[in-house]
Design an enzyme around this catalytic site. Sequence first.
Site, short mmCIF file in Angstrom:
data_model
loop_
_atom_site.label_atom_id
_atom_site.label_comp_id
_atom_site.label_asym_id
_atom_site.label_seq_id
_atom_site.Cartn_x
_atom_site.Cartn_y
_atom_site.Cartn_z
N ASP A 1 -6.96 10.05 15.30
CA ASP A 1 -7.38 9.72 13.93
C ASP A 1 -8.05 8.34 13.92
O ASP A 1 -7.77 7.51 13.07
CB ASP A 1 -6.18 9.74 12.98
CG ASP A 1 -6.61 9.85 11.51
OD1 ASP A 1 -7.78 10.22 11.26
OD2 ASP A 1 -5.78 9.56 10.63
N GLY B 1 0.82 -1.21 0.00
CA GLY B 1 0.00 0.00 0.00
C GLY B 1 0.85 1.25 0.00
O GLY B 1 2.03 1.21 0.34
#
Length: 470
Positions: free
Chosen positions: A134, A17
């Site tokens: 987050d 990724g």
Amino acid sequence: MIGETLGQKYKLMSLLGRGGMGAVYEAAHTETGARVAVKVLHHHLAEGEGLRRFRREAQAVSRMQSPHIVRILDTGTDEPSGTLYLVTELLEGEDLQRLIDRIGTLSLRGALGITSQILRGLAAAHAARVVHRDIKPANLFLARGPNGTLTVKILDFGIAKVRAEPLGLGQTTDLTATGNLLGSPLYMSPEQVQNSRDVDHRTDLWSLGCVLYAALAGRAPHQHLSSIGQLLVAICVTPARPLVEVAPWVPADVAELVARALAIPAESRPQSAEAMLSELARFVSPDETLREDLLATGERRGGAASSTPPSTPSSMSTPRFVVPPPSERPLRGDEPTEFAGSVADLVPSEGPRSAARSAVPKLPTRVGSRHVTVDPRRFLGEQSELWTLSLDVHPNLSSLIARIWKAMRRAGVKVPPMTYGKEWILFEPRTKRFVEDDVCEGGARLSLEAAGIRPGAVLWVMTPEGRGTA
């Protein structure tokens, strides 16, 4: 970088990724052969704030001990290239955002089981005086274990806030001196929107409330808003629409807990992860093992966590994923909010036909009464997925057409805007009618009902040339 060896001991095998901060690779330890994940910081970020954020993640995670926080195994700098890297355990499974995108709403039992594990991880982080800041579905990884068991791992502490004194007191250290907006807007707390330096552990509980809301409703609390400006204002002044209205299958006492987690004043929320976990124990056993077969909605089960939302395919995808790098994702409101199921999970409703003209597919379980299913395979090819779109999100035809166009663009088809009816068109196979692009009726946008699209409908995406053969 595939094939390179970092720090003389981690050979990069494959890319897993990429994100705004770096890339993640699967790697093998050159001496032991152990498979690990290696996060590599982009070279242009290897100084200043990027470097501080990279080191912050390593320092923050190293202070926490929990099976629900991804383990960091090593950090270092590759001397020949100057590449900074961080080594973590390699995880197999998928993140919660992928799961929600794929199957839509989760079962109540599954959603609460996931939330329970996240709270355990947050309790460990907060005990180490770390505020994540987050928490969102993409940063919550469902790691697959033996016999279909799942362990939730909290990822990406790259923007974590480390408090030098006990939580809520004293000086703090963070990365917000530039005034940048840090975090994912859909899951930001009101205090984080107003001043990301002035937050404590309760901001994570707000974000987790948003995550639980999204898992049960298929979308985040303010996901219907079309601009980031509207979103940030709404988070600060407008309470989220009650979960019982968006997902009426959710028990009222569960919806009330979610509402309190989403209270705009921080003092009105649960005051600690442990307190929220204790409340959650009323609905789900803290000792219950989380399994893949509990995640998707299905037959009604007994017990407190038994309400059944609209159902969708249940099998979990099999590819290997790993801790993703940090990324600045676009507002999820620009994406299909419900699910994209694999064609392999579907069966035809009639006897054999050609692949290009298969019968209307049956979903393994009932599609919710407030959803329509869009089948783009006749336009995108047999490897594409079905999309289920909510009528609560798309009240009129033009909105639905715009969402389907965006989904096709994301699928890689270069279809210009304003080409509905020219390059592609919707077909409702049960009524055998094409959906004409009549977006106005007496000066108002045409509703889906007026356009003949009913809840539970299955729509095909086709080329206009298919009119004679549909």
